[in-house]
Design a protein around this motif. Structure first.
Motif, mmCIF file in Angstrom:
data_model
loop_
_atom_site.group_PDB
_atom_site.id
_atom_site.type_symbol
_atom_site.label_atom_id
_atom_site.label_comp_id
_atom_site.label_asym_id
_atom_site.label_seq_id
_atom_site.Cartn_x
_atom_site.Cartn_y
_atom_site.Cartn_z
ATOM 1 N N ALA A 256 1.926 9.290 9.974
ATOM 2 C CA ALA A 256 0.919 9.031 8.950
ATOM 3 C C ALA A 256 -0.234 10.013 9.085
ATOM 4 O O ALA A 256 -0.455 10.591 10.151
ATOM 5 C CB ALA A 256 0.405 7.598 9.068
ATOM 6 N N ALA A 257 -0.971 10.153 7.987
ATOM 7 C CA ALA A 257 -2.101 11.075 7.993
ATOM 8 C C ALA A 257 -3.392 10.396 8.437
ATOM 9 O O ALA A 257 -4.273 11.056 8.989
ATOM 10 C CB ALA A 257 -2.290 11.675 6.593
ATOM 11 N N PRO B 36 0.816 -1.218 0.000
ATOM 12 C CA PRO B 36 0.000 0.000 0.000
ATOM 13 C C PRO B 36 0.849 1.267 0.000
ATOM 14 O O PRO B 36 1.991 1.275 0.448
ATOM 15 C CB PRO B 36 -0.804 -0.120 1.298
ATOM 16 N N GLU B 37 0.268 2.336 -0.497
ATOM 17 C CA GLU B 37 0.895 3.655 -0.427
ATOM 18 C C GLU B 37 -0.073 4.590 0.283
ATOM 19 O O GLU B 37 -1.227 4.723 -0.130
ATOM 20 C CB GLU B 37 1.215 4.181 -1.822
ATOM 21 N N ILE B 38 0.387 5.206 1.365
ATOM 22 C CA ILE B 38 -0.456 6.093 2.147
ATOM 23 C C ILE B 38 0.260 7.422 2.355
ATOM 24 O O ILE B 38 1.467 7.526 2.168
ATOM 25 C CB ILE B 38 -0.826 5.472 3.508
ATOM 26 N N ALA B 39 -0.491 8.434 2.746
ATOM 27 C CA ALA B 39 0.092 9.749 3.004
ATOM 28 C C ALA B 39 0.869 9.726 4.315
ATOM 29 O O ALA B 39 0.382 9.226 5.336
ATOM 30 C CB ALA B 39 -1.005 10.815 3.062
ATOM 31 N N GLY B 40 2.091 10.250 4.300
ATOM 32 C CA GLY B 40 2.910 10.279 5.505
ATOM 33 C C GLY B 40 3.936 11.392 5.439
ATOM 34 O O GLY B 40 4.115 12.058 4.418
ATOM 35 N N LEU C 12 5.189 5.486 2.082
ATOM 36 C CA LEU C 12 4.625 6.733 2.579
ATOM 37 C C LEU C 12 4.820 7.796 1.500
ATOM 38 O O LEU C 12 5.941 8.067 1.083
ATOM 39 C CB LEU C 12 5.307 7.163 3.879
ATOM 40 N N ARG C 13 3.733 8.377 1.062
ATOM 41 C CA ARG C 13 3.785 9.455 0.069
ATOM 42 C C ARG C 13 3.981 10.761 0.824
ATOM 43 O O ARG C 13 3.108 11.225 1.551
ATOM 44 C CB ARG C 13 2.497 9.469 -0.752
#
Length: 444
Positions: free
Chosen positions: A260-261, A187-191, A277-278
């Protein structure tokens, strides 16, 4: 990833992402916990632009009708090849060797696609060092059995990939051959690397007071079993559970490697065991499994299903994420019922890494139970869903990937991978490919 076994005629329940994702990438069930990881497939076999593994990625049989991150991909139906009739187990059935093992159909009759064979051969080459030095818990093979196949693989041409498997390996069916497969992805998530507005959920590294205990050092009967905990006085006790950690119990005891967001997205990243983490500046920070708190993993998808919280169409990873976002307070309580908590480290080299320590490959790496499949061995599956059908290489394990013919297919990173893995639930049959010498020793 955790498996939810349902009647295959009930696709809504079956797609419950097998109890909310399969659990792989280095997390051991006896320690508690789950696991860890794509791209768009082009019309021809090729290397992915963001891949870190030298293994070519085979194309999908068809492009999924849905590739949006918030929806599971529309399954492509297929007719699964039925397993061979099984006989009673030779032993207690706790390993492959102690189950009923029989020779499968000839490899040439399995309809292996050339592109998949090329990719599987490359991943097999990568796994060969581990195959030859690891102790095979399944009891099917010995390290030296793989020497001839590995030597041949080093020089085998891609044009002869199928021929290589035909000459050096023998397909065998373990137990009844009935297979259940789920999927996982990176997965790629906002961080963010630092705490700032909008990024306030800590991503913890391994705590300094987390203790690993190899029980096999104390009792031979417990070989391969591990527990984790912390020391209080003169006792080893359970480590903090998810609720305590979420309430800040690790302050001063564990490094925070990022922020993380979204707590829901971080929860799912923990289930996968690795991800990206994007960052606010557009960069990417890759993180992978470092350890786990030793608590048992609980798949929240099953809890939500049993409590009637999921509406029709929500029985997928994407549907569960949507429900948790719409019900933040209740969702937080449900997530805390999974006491397992995964700790991360930043990854800078090849990866994500599977349980063998090698980079996993989208659409080729599969997680399996090492008590039934030698890690590094090829696996062939024929399922009622077309996308995963064909050859895979067992390079990973998972906290809930337990038992004969239970597999978790890795799809990579990106929206397409998330869409496929998030709804992957397929049934059919499977064969494990072992060296000819091993098959001969087993009398097959």
């Amino acid at each position: 990833m955790t498996g939810f076994r349902t009647n295959s005629k009930n696709p809504g329940a079956a797609v419950l992402f097998a109890l909310l994702l399969s659990a792989c990438s280095g997390v051991i069930p006896s320690s508690g916990g789950v696991r860890g990881p794509s791209t768009q497939a082009g019309p021809q076999l090729g290397y992915e632009s963001n891949a870190t593994s030298p293994v070519p990625v085979p194309p999908l049989p068809y492009r999924p009708a849905t590739t949006r991150a918030d929806q599971a991909a529309t399954p492509i139906p297929a007719t699964a090849r039925p397993p061979l009739p099984a006989a009673p187990a030779r032993g207690d059935g706790l390993t492959a060797a102690a189950s009923f093992v029989q020779r499968g159909p000839a490899i040439g009759s399995l309809g292996i696609e050339p592109a998949r064979a090329v990719s599987a051969l490359a991943a097999f080459r990568l796994s060969c060092p581990g195959l030859q030095k690891r102790q095979d818990r399944s009891g099917l093979t010995q390290g030296g059995d793989w020497a001839q196949a590995c030597a041949a693989a080093a020089n085998a041409s891609d044009r002869d990939a199928i021929g290589f498997f035909e000459r050096y390996l023998t397909p065998v069916q373990i137990a009844d051959g009935k297979t259940f497969a789920t999927g996982y992805f990176e997965p790629e998530i906002a961080g963010s690397r630092r705490r700032q507005s909008g990024y306030e959920v800590p991503v913890y590294g391994r705590p300094r007071d987390l203790i690993d205990v190899d029980l096999g050092q104390f009792n031979d009967e417990l070989a391969g079993k591990k527990v984790r905990g912390k020391v209080e006085g003169t006792s080893l006790v359970l480590y903090d559970d998810r609720t305590a950690i979420e309430q800040g119990s690790l302050e001063g005891r564990a490094p925070i490697i990022a922020w993380a967001a979204d707590p829901v997205e971080l929860f799912f990243l923990q289930v996968q065991g690795s991800g990206r983490l994007r960052l606010p500046d557009g960069g990417v920070m890759r993180i992978g499994y470092a350890s786990q708190n030793g608590r048992a993993y609980t798949g929240i998808g099953a809890l939500m299903r049993d409590r009637g919280l999921l509406q029709p169409g929500e029985a997928s990873m994407q549907g569960i994420v949507g429900w948790l976002h719409r019900n933040p307070e209740q969702g937080r309580a449900i997530m805390n019922e999974n006491k397992s908590y995964v700790f991360f480290q930043e990854l800078t080299g090849a990866g994500p890494l599977g349980a063998m320590g090698y980079a996993v490959t989208p659409r080729i790496t599969v997680a399996a139970d090492p008590d039934f499949v030698p890690l590094g061995a090829p696996v062939w599956v024929s399922l009622d869903r077309a996308e995963p059908n064909g050859l895979w290489i067992a390079q990973d394990t998972g906290g809930a990937i337990k038992g004969a013919n239970r597999f978790d297919t890795f799809w990579g990173a990106g929206e397409e991978a998330r869409a496929i893995a998030g709804g992957m639930s397929a049934r059919g049959s499977a064969l494990v490919l072992i060296p000819n010498a091993s098959a001969a020793r087993l009398g097959l």
